[in-house]
Design a protein around this motif. Sequence first.
Motif, PDB file in Angstrom:
ATOM      1  N   ASP A  17      -9.732   7.258   8.391  1.00 62.13           N
ATOM      2  CA  ASP A  17      -8.971   8.447   8.753  1.00 62.13           C
ATOM      3  C   ASP A  17      -8.272   9.014   7.516  1.00 62.13           C
ATOM      4  O   ASP A  17      -7.979   8.291   6.562  1.00 62.13           O
ATOM      5  CB  ASP A  17      -7.914   8.100   9.808  1.00 62.13           C
ATOM      6  N   PRO A  18      -7.971  10.300   7.508  1.00 62.00           N
ATOM      7  CA  PRO A  18      -7.316  10.905   6.334  1.00 62.00           C
ATOM      8  C   PRO A  18      -5.859  10.491   6.169  1.00 62.00           C
ATOM      9  O   PRO A  18      -5.283  10.654   5.088  1.00 62.00           O
ATOM     10  CB  PRO A  18      -7.442  12.409   6.597  1.00 62.00           C
ATOM     11  N   TYR A  19      -5.247   9.947   7.228  1.00 63.78           N
ATOM     12  CA  TYR A  19      -3.842   9.572   7.147  1.00 63.78           C
ATOM     13  C   TYR A  19      -3.649   8.132   7.630  1.00 63.78           C
ATOM     14  O   TYR A  19      -4.366   7.644   8.518  1.00 63.78           O
ATOM     15  CB  TYR A  19      -2.978  10.516   7.987  1.00 63.78           C
ATOM     16  N   THR A  68       0.850  -1.183   0.000  1.00 58.85           N
ATOM     17  CA  THR A  68       0.000   0.000   0.000  1.00 58.85           C
ATOM     18  C   THR A  68       0.890   1.240   0.000  1.00 58.85           C
ATOM     19  O   THR A  68       1.834   1.331   0.791  1.00 58.85           O
ATOM     20  CB  THR A  68      -0.955   0.014   1.205  1.00 58.85           C
ATOM     21  N   GLY A  69       0.628   2.164  -0.908  1.00 59.67           N
ATOM     22  CA  GLY A  69       1.420   3.378  -0.982  1.00 59.67           C
ATOM     23  C   GLY A  69       2.894   3.125  -1.245  1.00 59.67           C
ATOM     24  O   GLY A  69       3.740   3.950  -0.885  1.00 59.67           O
ATOM     25  N   ASP A  85      -0.735   9.991   3.161  1.00 57.34           N
ATOM     26  CA  ASP A  85      -2.057  10.538   2.904  1.00 57.34           C
ATOM     27  C   ASP A  85      -2.931   9.445   2.296  1.00 57.34           C
ATOM     28  O   ASP A  85      -2.584   8.866   1.262  1.00 57.34           O
ATOM     29  CB  ASP A  85      -1.957  11.731   1.958  1.00 57.34           C
ATOM     30  N   LYS A  86      -4.070   9.146   2.914  1.00 53.42           N
ATOM     31  CA  LYS A  86      -4.902   8.033   2.467  1.00 53.42           C
ATOM     32  C   LYS A  86      -5.414   8.237   1.046  1.00 53.42           C
ATOM     33  O   LYS A  86      -5.439   7.304   0.232  1.00 53.42           O
ATOM     34  CB  LYS A  86      -6.081   7.834   3.418  1.00 53.42           C
ATOM     35  N   GLN A  87      -5.824   9.439   0.706  1.00 50.72           N
ATOM     36  CA  GLN A  87      -6.338   9.684  -0.634  1.00 50.72           C
ATOM     37  C   GLN A  87      -5.248   9.500  -1.685  1.00 50.72           C
ATOM     38  O   GLN A  87      -5.481   8.895  -2.740  1.00 50.72           O
ATOM     39  CB  GLN A  87      -6.919  11.095  -0.723  1.00 50.72           C
ATOM     40  N   GLN A  88      -4.041   9.981  -1.388  1.00 48.32           N
ATOM     41  CA  GLN A  88      -2.934   9.796  -2.323  1.00 48.32           C
ATOM     42  C   GLN A  88      -2.583   8.317  -2.482  1.00 48.32           C
ATOM     43  O   GLN A  88      -2.271   7.858  -3.581  1.00 48.32           O
ATOM     44  CB  GLN A  88      -1.709  10.575  -1.842  1.00 48.32           C
TER      45      GLN A  88
END
Length: 317
Positions: A233-235, A143-144, A249-252
Amino acid sequence: MVGYKLGATGQLCWQYMLPLLQARAVTSCPCALQITVQVPEDASGCVVVKLEPSTEAATHLQLADVILEVEGVPIAADETIQFRDDERVDYSHLISLKHVGDTLNLKILRQGKVADVSFQLQKQQHLVGILHEVDCLPSYYITGGLVFAPLSLPCMEAVYGSRKWRTLAPVSVLQAFVQQRTSPTQQVVILVQVLSHEINHGYKYNVLPVETFNGIPVHNLAHLAAMVDACSDPYLNFGLEGGRFITLDKQQVSEHTPHILKINNIPSDRSEDLLGEAAAAAAAAGAEAAATATAAAAAGAGGGGAAASNGSPAEGS
């Protein structure tokens, strides 16, 4: 099981017994220990000081039990048993003759009373997988650009080489190889590497145990993947060994993970074992274990605070 060897001479030694007994160290022991565990002066034995909770031995033995005999053979003060006419060997020899599934018979002394105890020897539940396709399989989650995997011997050999991993791997990783599982689904999850991308720029960690995700203890890889998937959460905050952490950053992460997989020619963000009912069951077990660990930590912190508040007055009062 870990115990002290105790004889009339006051000699002391600790060793593991799962299912083999292996002497580790010898030091002098005060005779007061014999009095405390109520061992007669002319007797000798092994004082149990630690039991692995997931083993059969833990259901039959207790801390401070004194093992007097193994398979009807008494343990001498010099930690040996009779072997042949004029020969003696370490009493672990009797245990080494056993196989998984065999019954081990012990005579113990518990609170001054002699009792017979028998239990079946089981396969050791190593915390870390050792043999490919026997107690471990290739497994990963990405992830990421962060690549996570369960710690295993094949994994370390792939990262460092079969001859150098013992000298190159972090100490915290090496320590896990001598530990036992506390539950069947427990794993040591490690951050294997970071696939470089702008969303994870600056993070260069590799081969570090992952301790928490958003403050929740990580029990196994399926548990980590499930928590990341369900995160609102956002992060995303990954707590690593030694106080290190990674925040993304979760959206990224959601937007760029498919591209990271594509440019690294990786077909999926997770291995097949993290899909289906088995993975869901492992994740659920991990969530339950994490909740238990969190509650225990909170109770411990509360007890410490109570002890402090009930202690002696502060200096200067």
